[in-house]
Design a protein around this motif. Structure first.
Motif, PDB file in Angstrom:
ATOM      1  N   LEU A  43       0.798  -1.232   0.000  1.00  0.00           N
ATOM      2  CA  LEU A  43       0.000   0.000   0.000  1.00  0.00           C
ATOM      3  C   LEU A  43       0.832   1.284   0.000  1.00  0.00           C
ATOM      4  O   LEU A  43       0.266   2.370  -0.055  1.00  0.00           O
ATOM      5  CB  LEU A  43      -0.922   0.014   1.223  1.00  0.00           C
ATOM      6  N   ILE A  44       2.144   1.161   0.085  1.00  0.00           N
ATOM      7  CA  ILE A  44       2.980   2.358   0.199  1.00  0.00           C
ATOM      8  C   ILE A  44       4.008   2.429  -0.926  1.00  0.00           C
ATOM      9  O   ILE A  44       4.372   1.419  -1.517  1.00  0.00           O
ATOM     10  CB  ILE A  44       3.701   2.420   1.565  1.00  0.00           C
ATOM     11  N   LEU A  45       4.463   3.633  -1.178  1.00  0.00           N
ATOM     12  CA  LEU A  45       5.567   3.851  -2.111  1.00  0.00           C
ATOM     13  C   LEU A  45       6.890   3.828  -1.341  1.00  0.00           C
ATOM     14  O   LEU A  45       6.922   4.186  -0.158  1.00  0.00           O
ATOM     15  CB  LEU A  45       5.405   5.204  -2.810  1.00  0.00           C
ATOM     16  N   PRO A  46       7.983   3.441  -2.000  1.00  0.00           N
ATOM     17  CA  PRO A  46       9.286   3.445  -1.324  1.00  0.00           C
ATOM     18  C   PRO A  46       9.686   4.839  -0.816  1.00  0.00           C
ATOM     19  O   PRO A  46      10.451   4.962   0.127  1.00  0.00           O
ATOM     20  CB  PRO A  46      10.257   2.973  -2.408  1.00  0.00           C
ATOM     21  N   GLU A  47       9.139   5.887  -1.434  1.00  0.00           N
ATOM     22  CA  GLU A  47       9.471   7.266  -1.054  1.00  0.00           C
ATOM     23  C   GLU A  47       8.607   7.788   0.098  1.00  0.00           C
ATOM     24  O   GLU A  47       8.656   8.974   0.432  1.00  0.00           O
ATOM     25  CB  GLU A  47       9.279   8.197  -2.259  1.00  0.00           C
TER      26      GLU A  47
END
Length: 147
Positions: free
Chosen positions: A50-54
């Motif tokens: 559900l998340i971006l690496p950034e």
């Protein structure tokens, strides 16, 4: 004849855009709910999906976690949500970005601490990717106490 065709095309374009915005709002609401559940369960696979690496994840204390820290704290129960209630949620879609605001009330039992409660106002920034909506940023502030 051309005028009628242009009016019809304009109507269809506006209708399509409105339908797409509604679909995006629904998808963001679903992603937000999955995030809420995963934050309680500490499910690493779901959290990472559900998340971006950034990701930049701001706490009400002022501390900011990156994506790895965010997931690790929830999986290890260093940040342990027993319950999370989100209310007064609003979702605004701007191109491929969703701005979500809500009020969060949660019961916590963070590692090594007595059970407690948090009462926060949250801003989430979601980004539309090829694989769905992903969390890019989150900032919490302590909610004002009602007088």
């Amino acid at each position: 004849m051309i005028k009628k065709l242009l009016v019809a095309l304009s109507f269809l374009t506006v209708s399509f855009m409105f339908a797409q915005k509604n679909n995006d709002q629904k998808a963001v609401a679903e992603a937000s709910e999955k995030l809420r559940s995963a934050m309680i369960s500490g499910d690493k696979t779901v959290l990472e999906s559900l998340i971006l690496p950034e990701l930049t994840y701001g706490h009400s204390s002022g501390h900011i976690d990156n994506a790895i820290e965010f997931v690790e704290k929830l999986v290890s129960k260093k940040s342990n949500f027993l319950t999370i209630e989100n209310t007064n949620q609003s979702i605004q879609i701007v191109d491929k970005t969703a701005i979500v605001r809500n009020h969060l009330f949660a019961k916590t039992a963070d590692f090594g601490k007595e059970p407690g409660e948090v009462n926060l106002d949250i801003l989430y920034v979601w980004s539309k990717t090829k694989s769905g909506w992903k969390l890019l940023a989150r900032q919490a502030v302590k909610a004002e106490k009602k007088k």
